[in-house]
Design a protein around this motif. Structure first.
Motif, PDB file in Angstrom:
ATOM      1  N   ASN A 102      -4.646 -21.545  -1.894  1.00 20.61           N
ATOM      2  CA  ASN A 102      -5.548 -20.941  -2.643  1.00 20.61           C
ATOM      3  C   ASN A 102      -6.763 -21.956  -3.456  1.00 20.61           C
ATOM      4  O   ASN A 102      -7.655 -21.428  -3.693  1.00 20.61           O
ATOM      5  CB  ASN A 102      -4.719 -20.355  -4.026  1.00 20.61           C
ATOM      6  N   ILE A 103      -6.295 -23.187  -3.482  1.00 20.64           N
ATOM      7  CA  ILE A 103      -7.448 -24.035  -4.070  1.00 20.64           C
ATOM      8  C   ILE A 103      -8.365 -24.436  -3.117  1.00 20.64           C
ATOM      9  O   ILE A 103      -9.530 -24.282  -3.217  1.00 20.64           O
ATOM     10  CB  ILE A 103      -6.616 -25.376  -4.527  1.00 20.64           C
ATOM     11  N   ALA A 104      -7.930 -24.302  -1.576  1.00 18.71           N
ATOM     12  CA  ALA A 104      -8.897 -24.525  -0.667  1.00 18.71           C
ATOM     13  C   ALA A 104     -10.008 -23.220  -0.475  1.00 18.71           C
ATOM     14  O   ALA A 104     -11.067 -23.410  -0.266  1.00 18.71           O
ATOM     15  CB  ALA A 104      -8.272 -24.810   0.648  1.00 18.71           C
ATOM     16  N   LYS A 105      -9.336 -21.991  -0.683  1.00 18.27           N
ATOM     17  CA  LYS A 105     -10.220 -20.748  -0.778  1.00 18.27           C
ATOM     18  C   LYS A 105     -11.201 -20.881  -1.851  1.00 18.27           C
ATOM     19  O   LYS A 105     -12.313 -20.363  -1.300  1.00 18.27           O
ATOM     20  CB  LYS A 105      -9.152 -19.625  -0.741  1.00 18.27           C
ATOM     21  N   THR A 106     -10.628 -21.177  -2.932  1.00 16.98           N
ATOM     22  CA  THR A 106     -11.703 -21.287  -4.173  1.00 16.98           C
ATOM     23  C   THR A 106     -12.817 -22.256  -3.796  1.00 16.98           C
ATOM     24  O   THR A 106     -13.787 -22.251  -4.223  1.00 16.98           O
ATOM     25  CB  THR A 106     -10.896 -21.658  -5.403  1.00 16.98           C
ATOM     26  N   VAL A 152      -1.996 -18.684  -9.962  1.00 12.15           N
ATOM     27  CA  VAL A 152      -2.529 -18.681  -8.662  1.00 12.15           C
ATOM     28  C   VAL A 152      -2.667 -20.012  -8.136  1.00 12.15           C
ATOM     29  O   VAL A 152      -2.545 -20.043  -6.960  1.00 12.15           O
ATOM     30  CB  VAL A 152      -3.954 -18.015  -8.804  1.00 12.15           C
ATOM     31  N   TYR A 153      -2.969 -20.982  -9.039  1.00 17.15           N
ATOM     32  CA  TYR A 153      -3.087 -22.246  -8.069  1.00 17.15           C
ATOM     33  C   TYR A 153      -1.925 -23.204  -8.342  1.00 17.15           C
ATOM     34  O   TYR A 153      -1.693 -24.382  -7.567  1.00 17.15           O
ATOM     35  CB  TYR A 153      -4.376 -23.064  -8.792  1.00 17.15           C
ATOM     36  N   VAL A 154      -0.939 -22.994  -9.117  1.00 20.11           N
ATOM     37  CA  VAL A 154       0.303 -23.900  -9.253  1.00 20.11           C
ATOM     38  C   VAL A 154       1.605 -22.991  -9.159  1.00 20.11           C
ATOM     39  O   VAL A 154       1.748 -21.921  -9.780  1.00 20.11           O
ATOM     40  CB  VAL A 154       0.208 -24.421 -10.611  1.00 20.11           C
ATOM     41  N   ASP A 155       2.483 -23.302  -8.179  1.00 18.37           N
ATOM     42  CA  ASP A 155       3.630 -22.447  -8.114  1.00 18.37           C
ATOM     43  C   ASP A 155       4.562 -22.686  -9.304  1.00 18.37           C
ATOM     44  O   ASP A 155       4.788 -23.883  -9.785  1.00 18.37           O
ATOM     45  CB  ASP A 155       4.491 -23.199  -6.922  1.00 18.37           C
ATOM     46  N   PRO A 156       4.774 -21.459  -9.963  1.00 13.41           N
ATOM     47  CA  PRO A 156       5.390 -21.596 -11.171  1.00 13.41           C
ATOM     48  C   PRO A 156       7.004 -22.390 -11.207  1.00 13.41           C
ATOM     49  O   PRO A 156       7.374 -22.792 -12.163  1.00 13.41           O
ATOM     50  CB  PRO A 156       5.508 -20.070 -11.636  1.00 13.41           C
ATOM     51  N   VAL A 157       7.517 -21.955  -9.946  1.00 13.01           N
ATOM     52  CA  VAL A 157       8.923 -22.247  -9.949  1.00 13.01           C
ATOM     53  C   VAL A 157       8.909 -23.935  -9.691  1.00 13.01           C
ATOM     54  O   VAL A 157       9.660 -24.830 -10.248  1.00 13.01           O
ATOM     55  CB  VAL A 157       9.625 -21.946  -8.515  1.00 13.01           C
TER      56      VAL A 157
END
Length: 85
Positions: free
Chosen positions: A60-64, A47-52
């Motif tokens: 997503n970090i800002a939303k959290t 959710v927080y790090v793009d796996p690619v």
């Protein structure tokens, strides 16, 4: 039963046992707490790090962070209101 039929049945039963043993081993692995925890960590991390690319997903970090700060502000406000009454 002929000797060939008996031998064939024995080998078929042995193959089935091997498949079942593999299935049971896989279920034990999937159901172990360590494996479950690793899957959950990977899901949250995705959710927080793009796996690619491995880049952080700032949206997503800002939303959290915004949600945590918002809950903190609401709790502080409620605490202040209840102390003044």
């Amino acid at each position: 039963m002929s000797k060939d039929q008996t031998s064939s049945l024995e080998s078929e039963i042995e193959e089935i046992r091997d498949r079942l043993a593999g299935t049971i081993d896989e279920l034990i692995y999937r159901g172990s707490p360590k494996t479950i925890a690793q899957r959950q960590v990977a899901a949250v991390k995705a959710v927080y790090v793009d796996p690619v690319t491995g880049e952080p997903r700032m949206g997503n970090i800002a939303k959290t962070v915004g949600g945590v700060v918002g809950v903190g502000l609401v709790m502080a406000t409620l605490r202040m209101i209840t102390r003044t009454n």
